[in-house]
Design an enzyme around this catalytic site. Structure first.
Site, PDB file in Angstrom:
ATOM      1  N   ASP A  54       0.825  -1.215   0.000  1.00  0.00           N
ATOM      2  CA  ASP A  54       0.000   0.000   0.000  1.00  0.00           C
ATOM      3  C   ASP A  54       0.860   1.266   0.000  1.00  0.00           C
ATOM      4  O   ASP A  54       1.565   1.545   0.952  1.00  0.00           O
ATOM      5  CB  ASP A  54      -0.865  -0.064   1.274  1.00  0.00           C
ATOM      6  CG  ASP A  54      -1.726   1.173   1.499  1.00  0.00           C
ATOM      7  OD1 ASP A  54      -1.823   2.012   0.583  1.00  0.00           O
ATOM      8  OD2 ASP A  54      -2.322   1.272   2.597  1.00  0.00           O
ATOM      9  N   HIS A  81      -3.749   4.574   6.553  1.00  0.00           N
ATOM     10  CA  HIS A  81      -2.658   4.056   5.723  1.00  0.00           C
ATOM     11  C   HIS A  81      -1.291   4.316   6.349  1.00  0.00           C
ATOM     12  O   HIS A  81      -1.064   5.356   6.963  1.00  0.00           O
ATOM     13  CB  HIS A  81      -2.710   4.698   4.337  1.00  0.00           C
ATOM     14  CG  HIS A  81      -3.970   4.400   3.591  1.00  0.00           C
ATOM     15  ND1 HIS A  81      -4.130   3.269   2.841  1.00  0.00           N
ATOM     16  CD2 HIS A  81      -5.142   5.073   3.515  1.00  0.00           C
ATOM     17  CE1 HIS A  81      -5.346   3.269   2.305  1.00  0.00           C
ATOM     18  NE2 HIS A  81      -5.987   4.349   2.705  1.00  0.00           N
TER      19      HIS A  81
END
Lengths: 557, 557
Positions: free
Chosen positions: A197, A370
Site C-alpha cells: 500500500d 494508511h
C-alpha cells in the site's frame, strides 16, 4: 518444450486497477491453470466523467479466463475494494473469500443487487485456502475498518505477499495488532514478491493510532458539555464509531444515527459483534426531542460534504428530522479526500451560519488508515521480499514508495512501478514485465455498465458548457420545398426571452441556407444539415463567443 | 426634517462581493451625495456554474446611483480585485485610482477589452484624493503582489479603514514594510470602522516573510545544480519572480518565461521598475536548446494545474517549446487554491511519469499573502477601531475573525459579520445594519454578461448528467395525421449503436402515444408533447435508471 516449461513456472501478477489512481483496487495472480483475484473495488468518477455514478475495472481478461478463476479474495470491506463485486459477479460467478465483517458488508451489497447465488466464504486470520498451485492465506492487519487483512499466496516459487490497505496500529481499538509475527515467519520461508500500500508513501513519520482520536473526542465532549453534539465520520470506520459511542457513554449521552450507510453499518457491525453498543443507548432520530441537548449525540454521514448526505441536508435545512440550532457542536472526524474540499467547506459554512460550532481539520479528531514512511520501512524490514511492487496509489506515491525501498537497500531492478494491465512474470529467480492485458475504466451510469464511453462523455461536456440549439425543418420529398420551419429550440444556451434578436438572426441564417439550397435544387440532406451547422455555428460564435451543440433535423414529407 | 438630517449624517458601507466567498471583492461607501467604490474583483465559477467563464458582482445599485460615484479605488492588482473592472466600466465609466503597478495591470486588461476612454489615476502611498465629503487615502501594505495598499476614508464622522488584502512582512523583498506608523496616526485621530482581510483568520501564528521563500529556492537550486529547473508560480507574485531571478543570477542561469500571463506580467513589471532583471538574463524559449540544462531556469504559469496553462501543457507533452525530460527539476511555488487539488495532482503525476523531480507542498517554497491570527491581532491593536467588519472570506473565516476581535476586547455589538448587500449605516456614535440592496452573482459566459442564469444552468446540469433525447414528428394540421416520424435523436445519453433495442422500444412508446392521440382526435400539441415526454421518461428510466432531457418537437404541415 523447454520454453513452455519455463513459462509454466512463471507466476503472473497483474493489476486491473489501483495503480496510478486511488481506488478501483483489483489484483490478479495467475499461476499454471489457476487464477486468484485480490479485491474488486470501485472508484468515484473524475470531474470530466459527467453523469457517471461509479467506475469499475475492465475485467475482459477475467471473462476470457473465467474457468481458471478460483475465487476473489477480499482484504477488507471498503468500497474501493468491494464496490465492483456485484457488477463483476454478474459476469463471473466465482466464490468470494473474506473476513466476517467484509462478507457481512458484501452481503448487504449483493442483496441490493438481488444477487443471491454467490458463494461467500468467511475466513479467519491465518486461515489458508488450499488450491492446486496456490495456497491463499489471510493475515490480520490494521486499517480504518476492522477485520482487515493482508494476503499471502504460497507457491512453489515462493510467497507473494500483498499488504492490502494497512497501517501498523500498536494500540488498536479491538486489541488486534497487525500480525507481524506471521510476516516474520513468512519472511523466513522467503517472500518472493511484496505488493504494498503506497497511499501515504509521501508522508514522513508514522500514522497515529486510532486510539488518539478517542482522547481528542473526550476533550471535545467535555468542552461541549451542555450542547448537542453531532459527529460526522466515515460509516465504515467502525472503530471510530466505537470511540464515539464510548465517549457518549462516558458523558451519559444517548446516540442517534443518521444517514443510510451509517444506519446500515451500525446494524451489520452490531449484529456481527464489531460494535459494542450499551443497551438502551441507541435512540430513534424521531425521539431526539425527548432529550436535552446535553443528553444526545448524533452520528451522521457526510464527512466529505457529499450533497445528498445527512450532514449536508442538515446544513441546508433539508433534513427531515434534524434541524441545526444555535449552540450545536459539530465534529467532523475525517480529512477531506482530495477533490471534496469545496463541498466540505460549503457545508461547514452553512453550519456556522446556523450558529453551530464546527470542529474540523484538527489533528486529534482523525487519523489516516494508511501506513506512512516509517511503517512502510518497518514492513519492508519485516517482510524482506526479493522483489517489490508498490500498489494502491497515484504515480507519485508509487514512485516515492519505490525510492523508499531503494533507500532500504533493494536493488532498483527488483522494484516494479507498474501500470494497470502490466503483466509481471515472476519465478523464484527473476521478475520481468513481459506484456500487457486489456484493462481500464468501465463507467457505470444508472443501470448501464460500460454504455457510456468517450463519445457520450464528449457530448455531455459540450452540452454542459454551451448547451444546444436544435433546428427542425420539414421539407417535401419531391419538390425539395420547405413545408414547415425552420423552428429553433435551444436549451442551456441563453435566456431565450432576452435574446429574441439573436434567435431571429439565427433563423435568418438558416433561411438563407435553405433558400440557397432550394435555388440550387440540392436535395442532399447531409449537405444541407452540414451547411446549416457551419453557418449557424459561425453566426452564434460571432455574436456570443459560445459554441452550443447544433443539431439540424430535416423531416421529409 | 429631523429624521432626514439624522440619516444624512450616516455613512453607508455595503459589500457587493467578497463576503461569504473568496473573490469578487467590491465594497461601496456612500456618504451624503458621494459614493466611492473600493475594488472591482471577479471570482471563478463554482463547479455547478457549468460553462461559465467568470463571475462578477451585480452592480445594479451603482448603476442606479451612477451620478454619485466619484471613483473606483483599487487596493492591488489581483484578479479578485480588478478583474470585473472592464465589465463594470462599460456600464459606469468613472475614474479609477490605484498604485502604479495596479494601474499598469489594469491598462493591459482594458486594452484587451478595447476600452480606451477610462480615466486612470496613479496614486502613491499616503496620497489623499480629496472629495466633497470623503477624502480617500492610500496606505502601503504588504501582500503577494507589490504596490498593494490599504485605504482610509476620512469623513467628518471619523475614519473608515479598509485593510485590503494584506500581511505584515517585516522583511519584504522591496523593503517597503506596511505603513504601521500611518495606521497609528489614524488611530490617534480615531478609526470609526475597520474592514479587515479575514482570509487567514482561521490560522494561528504569523504568515512567514516572502524572504523565507528565497532561502528555500536557493537550497533547491543548489540541490538541482546539474538539472534544468522549472519553477511554476502565480504570475502576479512579482516578488516571487524577483527571488527566482535572484536565485538564477546567483547560480549563473538564464531565465526563460512561459505562459501568456507570465509573459505579460514580466513585461509590465520590468517596464514599471517592479522587477529587476539583469541584462541579457532573459532568453527566448526558442533558444533553450543553446544552453546546458544547468544553465537555465524556466518560469512558468500553471501552479494551480489549470488545464490550459503552460505547465499543464508541458506535463501532457502538449507544449510547443518545452518538453519535460528525465532529470528536470520542477518547483511548484504555490499552495493549491481549494478546488484545484485534483488538477494539480494530475499535473504532478504526469511530470513524475516523465522522469522529472517535482518539489511541491513544502513549507519553504511558498508563503501566503494574507495575515494570520497574530498579524490580525496586531492590526486590531494598532488601528483600535470603534466598529469592526470582517471582510474578504467565507463565513467561517469572517466568524473566526469576529471572535478574534472579541477576544481582543471589542464589544460584540460593535462587530458586524455582514452579508453582501447588507447596508451598514454608521456615524460617530452608532452602527447598525438597516437594510439590504440588490446584489449577487453576474455570470459571464463568452460575450454574454448576465444572460446565463438559473434556468440555463439547470438545463446545462441536466444535459451534462444524462444527455438528451429529441423526438420529432411532422403532423398534418388538418387531419392530425402523422406525416413523418417519429424520429429520435439522442446525444450524451447512450451509445446509440449498442442500444438499438432501447431506441426501438422508445420509438414504440412514442408511436403508441401518437396512435392514442390520433384515435382520440386530439390536436392539442402541448398535450401531445407532454404525453410523449411523460411516457418516454418513464420508459427510459425503467430501462436505464437515467433521466435524459426529453424534447418533443411537433412540426405542423
Amino acid at each position: 518444450m523447454q520454453l513452455f516449461k519455463k513459462s509454466a513456472n512463471k507466476i503472473k501478477v497483474m493489476a486491473l486497477g489501483g495503480l496510478n489512481e486511488v481506488g478501483k483496487n483489483m489484483t490478479v495472480i495467475e499461476y499454471k491453470d489457476e487464477i486468484i483475484v485480490i479485491d474488486a473495488g470501485l472508484s468515484f468518477p473524475d470531474d470530466d466523467m459527467l453523469g457517471v455514478d461509479i467506475v469499475i475495472p475492465d475485467i475482459t481478461y477475467l471473462i476470457k479466463n473465467r474457468d481458471k478463476i478460483k475465487g476473489i479474495f477480499i482484504t477488507h470491506g471498503h468500497e474501493d475494494h468491494i464496490g465492483a463485486l456485484p457488477y463483476i459477479l454478474k459476469k463471473i460467478n466465482v466464490p468470494v473469500y473474506g473476513s466476517k465483517l467484509s462478507i457481512g458488508l458484501i452481503q448487504v451489497k449483493l442483496k441490493e443487487h438481488k444477487l443471491n447465488n454467490v458463494k461467500l466464504n468467511v475466513t479467519t486470520p491465518r486461515q489458508i485456502i488450499k488450491l492446486d498451485h496456490m495456497d491463499v492465506e489471510f493475515i490480520r492487519n490494521n486499517h480504518s475498518i476492522p477485520d482487515a487483512c493482508s494476503i499471502a499466496v504460497h507457491t512453489d516459487q515462493g510467497i507473494i505477499y500483498h499488504t492490502g490497505d494497512f497501517k501498523i496500529d500498536l494500540t488498536p481499538i479491538d486489541g488486534d495488532v497487525m500480525d507481524m509475527h506471521r510476516i516474520c515467519e513468512l519472511s523466513k520461508k522467503g517472500i518472493l514478491l511484496m505488493l504494498a500500500d503506497s497511499t501515504n508513501a509521501e508522508r514522513p513519520g508514522s500514522t497515529l493510532s486510532e486510539k488518539t482520536v478517542g482522547l481528542g473526542l473526550y476533550d471535545l465532549f467535555r468542552k461541549a458539555e451542555n450542547n448537542r453534539i453531532i459527529v460526522a465520520t466515515f460509516a465504515s470506520n467502525i472503530h471510530r464509531l466505537q470511540q464515539i459511542i464510548n465517549a457518549a457513554e462516558r458523558f451519559g449521552r444517548k446516540v442517534a444515527v443518521s444517514g443510510r450507510s451509517m444506519v446500515n453499518v451500525v446494524g451489520v457491525a452490531s449484529e456481527l459483534g464489531y460494535l459494542d453498543v450499551p443497551e438502551n443507548m441507541l435512540i430513534d432520530l424521531n425521539d431526539l426531542h425527548r432529550y436535552e441537548d446535553s443528553e444526545v449525540v448524533i452520528i451522521t454521514t457526510g464527512s466529505q460534504g457529499e450533497p445528498m448526505s445527512a450532514l449536508a441536508r442538515m446544513a441546508s435545512s433539508d433534513h427531515k428530522k434534524v434541524e441545526i440550532r444555535n449552540g450545536d457542536f459539530i465534529i467532523i472526524s475525517a480529512h477531506p479526500i482530495p477533490g471534496n474540499e469545496k463541498l466540505i467547506s460549503k457545508v461547514i459554512n452553512c453550519l456556522f451560519e446556523k450558529g453551530a460550532e464546527v470542529v474540523y481539520d484538527e489533528v486529534d479528531i482523525h487519523v489516516s488508515g494508511h501506513a506512512k514512511q516509517e511503517e512502510l520501512k518497518l514492513i519492508h524490514r519485516l517482510a524482506r521480499p526479493k522483489f517489490f511492487m508498490p500498489a494502491h496509489g497515484e504515480y507519485r506515491m508509487l514512485k516515492k514508495h519505490a525510492e523508499l525501498a531503494e533507500e532500504l537497500g533493494m536493488p532498483s531492478q527488483n522494484i516494479f512501478v507498474n501500470k494497470t494491465g502490466d503483466v509481471l512474470e515472476i519465478d523464484r529467480n527473476s521478475a520481468k514485465v513481459t506484456g500487457t492485458i486489456q484493462t481500464g475504466n468501465v463507467l457505470v451510469d444508472g443501470l448501464g455498465v460500460g454504455d457510456v464511453g468517450n463519445i457520450v462523455l464528449r457530448d455531455r461536456k459540450h452540452l454542459s458548457e454551451d448547451g444546444l440549439m436544435i433546428v427542425v425543418v420539414t421539407i417535401s420529398k419531391e419538390e425539395g420545398r420547405v413545408l414547415a420551419g425552420p423552428d429553433i429550440i435551444s436549451r442551456g444556451f441563453v435566456y431565450v426571452r432576452e435574446s429574441e434578436d439573436l434567435m431571429d438572426g439565427a433563423k435568418n441564417v438558416i433561411k438563407d441556407v435553405l433558400r440557397d439550397c432550394e435555388d440550387k435544387n440540392i436535395k442532399e440532406w447531409a449537405y444541407l444539415k452540414n451547411s446549416i451547422k457551419e453557418n449557424l455555428k459561425e453566426y452564434l460564435y460571432q455574436r456570443t463567443k459560445r459554441n452550443p451543440m447544433i443539431l439540424p433535423i430535416i423531416m421529409e414529407v
